[in-house]
Design an enzyme around this catalytic site. Structure first.
Site, PDB file in Angstrom:
ATOM      1  N   TYR A 296     -70.518 103.140  41.140  1.00  0.00           N
ATOM      2  CA  TYR A 296     -71.036 103.332  42.506  1.00  0.00           C
ATOM      3  C   TYR A 296     -71.216 104.904  42.960  1.00  0.00           C
ATOM      4  CZ  TYR A 296     -66.058 103.781  43.242  1.00  0.00           C
ATOM      5  OH  TYR A 296     -64.925 104.176  43.023  1.00  0.00           O
ATOM      6  N   GLY A 297     -70.676 105.672  41.924  1.00  0.00           N
ATOM      7  CA  GLY A 297     -70.552 106.955  42.523  1.00  0.00           C
ATOM      8  C   GLY A 297     -71.124 108.092  41.432  1.00  0.00           C
ATOM      9  N   THR A 298     -70.381 108.985  41.210  1.00  0.00           N
ATOM     10  CA  THR A 298     -70.809 110.087  40.344  1.00  0.00           C
ATOM     11  C   THR A 298     -71.163 109.536  38.825  1.00  0.00           C
ATOM     12  OG1 THR A 298     -68.706 110.762  39.646  1.00  0.00           O
ATOM     13  CG2 THR A 298     -69.516 111.966  41.529  1.00  0.00           C
ATOM     14  N   LEU A 299     -70.720 108.364  38.390  1.00  0.00           N
ATOM     15  CA  LEU A 299     -71.178 107.913  37.087  1.00  0.00           C
ATOM     16  C   LEU A 299     -72.458 107.527  37.003  1.00  0.00           C
ATOM     17  CD1 LEU A 299     -67.862 106.191  36.066  1.00  0.00           C
ATOM     18  CD2 LEU A 299     -68.747 107.968  34.971  1.00  0.00           C
TER      19      LEU A 299
ATOM     20  N   GLU B 290     -61.250 108.400  35.500  1.00  0.00           N
ATOM     21  CA  GLU B 290     -61.038 107.676  36.664  1.00  0.00           C
ATOM     22  C   GLU B 290     -59.566 107.792  36.901  1.00  0.00           C
ATOM     23  OE1 GLU B 290     -63.104 107.557  38.778  1.00  0.00           O
ATOM     24  OE2 GLU B 290     -64.956 106.765  37.628  1.00  0.00           O
TER      25      GLU B 290
END
Length: 184
Positions: free
Chosen positions: A22-25, A99
């Site tokens: 949902y983010g920087t990946l 993570e």
């Protein structure tokens, strides 16, 4: 925990775990280079754009780092849009390292998602949630307002790990952040 799916990449079969990012990946963000490496090595396959079935808080923490908080249907939260990948055990190990699951940064837990353009919900999916030890404080610090997507606007001001102050570890940075006054 996650459902195991058999995928064939380069004529080899690997058991994978479905991971919702949902983010920087996601594509277009700073840590997607890891996903690209995993795809090139046959350790990940993009399934597409998905969103959560339930509403979850998606907030930005220190350095505009995104955090999905495991507080389903909290007032002020949204259905969160992201990307779904099938990831091999080796790829999962690399994601867990990024993570910080062994350091209490994030925890990988089940989540229900469905394709953004309709279709059946995917089962056995996992996501990296902000760790429960600080999730409620992070939610309070955000003013109990979340995002539906971590996009360009939300990422503005994101600081890469290598460019952050090195005198505090990430958990210490989170603790400073949640104990400070909101400037949003």
């Amino acid at each position: 925990m996650g459902i195991e799916v058999e995928i064939n990449c380069n004529r080899t079969s690997k058991t994978t775990t479905l991971i919702f990012t949902y983010g920087t990946l996601k594509r277009g963000f700073s840590n997607h280079v890891l996903m690209q490496d995993l795809i090139k090595s046959g350790d990940a396959v993009l399934y597409g754009v998905y969103r959560t079935v339930e509403h979850y808080p998606l907030v930005c923490g220190p350095y505009r780092v995104p955090f999905l908080l495991n507080l389903p249907d909290a007032a002020g939260s949204h259905r969160v849009t992201g990307e779904l990948y099938a990831v091999s055990a080796q790829g999962l190990s690399r994601l867990d390292e990024l993570e910080g699951t062994s350091r209490g940064h994030y925890e990988r837990l089940p989540i229900k998602v469905e394709p953004i353009n309709g279709g059946d919900a995917a089962f056995g999916v996992e996501a990296y949630y902000g760790h429960r030890s600080y999730a409620m404080e992070m939610w309070k610090r955000s003013g109990k307002r979340g995002y539906g997507v971590y996009g360009e606007k939300e990422a503005k001001g994101y600081v890469k790990r290598k460019d952050r102050p090195q005198n505090l570890n990430f958990l210490e940075q989170i603790n400073v952040f949640v104990s400070s006054c909101s400037d949003d």
